[in-house]
Design a protein around this motif. Structure first.
Motif, short mmCIF file in Angstrom:
data_model
loop_
_atom_site.label_atom_id
_atom_site.label_comp_id
_atom_site.label_asym_id
_atom_site.label_seq_id
_atom_site.Cartn_x
_atom_site.Cartn_y
_atom_site.Cartn_z
N UNK A 101 -12.48 6.45 -4.11
CA UNK A 101 -12.26 7.18 -3.43
C UNK A 101 -13.84 8.33 -3.43
N UNK A 102 -13.91 8.66 -2.29
CA UNK A 102 -15.44 9.28 -1.80
C UNK A 102 -15.03 9.89 -0.41
N UNK A 103 -15.71 10.66 -0.50
CA UNK A 103 -16.16 10.92 0.96
C UNK A 103 -16.88 9.74 1.69
N UNK A 104 -17.18 8.65 2.08
CA UNK A 104 -17.56 7.77 2.62
C UNK A 104 -16.21 7.29 2.79
N UNK A 105 -16.02 6.64 1.67
CA UNK A 105 -13.83 5.70 2.16
C UNK A 105 -13.30 7.37 2.85
N UNK A 106 -13.38 8.13 3.19
CA UNK A 106 -12.84 8.81 3.42
C UNK A 106 -12.39 8.76 5.16
N UNK A 107 -14.13 8.89 5.53
CA UNK A 107 -14.46 8.92 6.53
C UNK A 107 -14.23 8.06 7.31
N UNK A 108 -14.85 6.77 6.85
CA UNK A 108 -14.40 5.11 7.96
C UNK A 108 -13.10 5.40 7.99
#
Length: 218
Positions: free
Chosen positions: A140-147
């Protein structure tokens, strides 16, 4: 089409964490006139962000990438792994706050938290943001979330811009076409940014938005 991803605290707020009306007004203008999609990606809870941004955004990435919200739909990632983390930290409940997925704490508590997780042999990741830390499943991280939210919203092929200020924005910067550092951005973000503005906090975001045509995205 452009998809604009921004952090919340100290990015579209001022230094006192007050949401900046000028930035919201400019983003609203771009959404209406040029079809820009606006998604806020934050370590904050979904409830917090909805309470302040309802009607102003096209989507939300909450809890540092663990929760996405778009078109009235909510998706949660890492729930099973989160339960293992929370279980290992139950004895430290006075030092932590449990979100739906991630766990929040002050930086001073990090040694005790790390020790508890190691004793229980739990996989985890820690990201830092000013004086706090967030403990979450490793993926989990922001990169994962935005993709994930870009995929769900049909924005995978959109030109993606990200604006942020701190360590937990690094993965977001690496996931977009144009990472933008503002005046108060951490040096690690500035090292990987492709665009820079001098002003700080929401004034820096507004400065960038006023220049967005320079980047041939609009």
């Amino acid at each position: 089409m452009i998809a604009l991803f921004t952090d919340y605290d100290r990015t579209i707020t001022d230094s006192q964490l007050e949401l900046c009306n000028e930035v919201i007004n400019e983003i609203t203008r771009l959404r209406r006139s040029q079809g820009l999609k606006f998604i806020v990606a934050s370590g904050r809870t979904l409830e917090f962000l909805q309470g302040r941004l309802s009607g102003y955004v096209d989507g939300i990435v909450a809890e540092n990438g663990a929760i996405i919200y778009y078109d009235g739909k909510k998706e949660v990632f890492g729930k099973e792994e989160s339960e293992q983390i929370k279980g290992a930290l139950l004895e430290l409940k006075d030092l932590v706050y449990f979100g739906e997925v991630i766990v929040y704490a002050l930086k001073d508590a990090e040694p005790q938290i790390v020790n508890a997780l190691r004793i229980k042999n739990v996989n985890y990741a820690i990201e830092k943001n000013k004086n706090s830390i967030m403990i979450m499943p490793k993926f989990i991280n922001k990169g994962f979330g935005i993709l994930k939210i870009a995929e769900r919203m049909g924005l995978s092929n959109a030109k993606k811009i990200a604006i942020g200020d701190d360590e937990n924005d690094i993965s977001m910067f690496r996931a977009v076409d144009l990472p933008v550092a503002i005046g108060n951005s951490d040096s690690r973000l500035r090292a990987i940014a492709k665009a820079f503005v001098e002003k700080e906090y929401c004034d820096g975001v507004l400065e960038f938005l006023k220049q967005i045509n320079m980047y041939n995205f609009v």
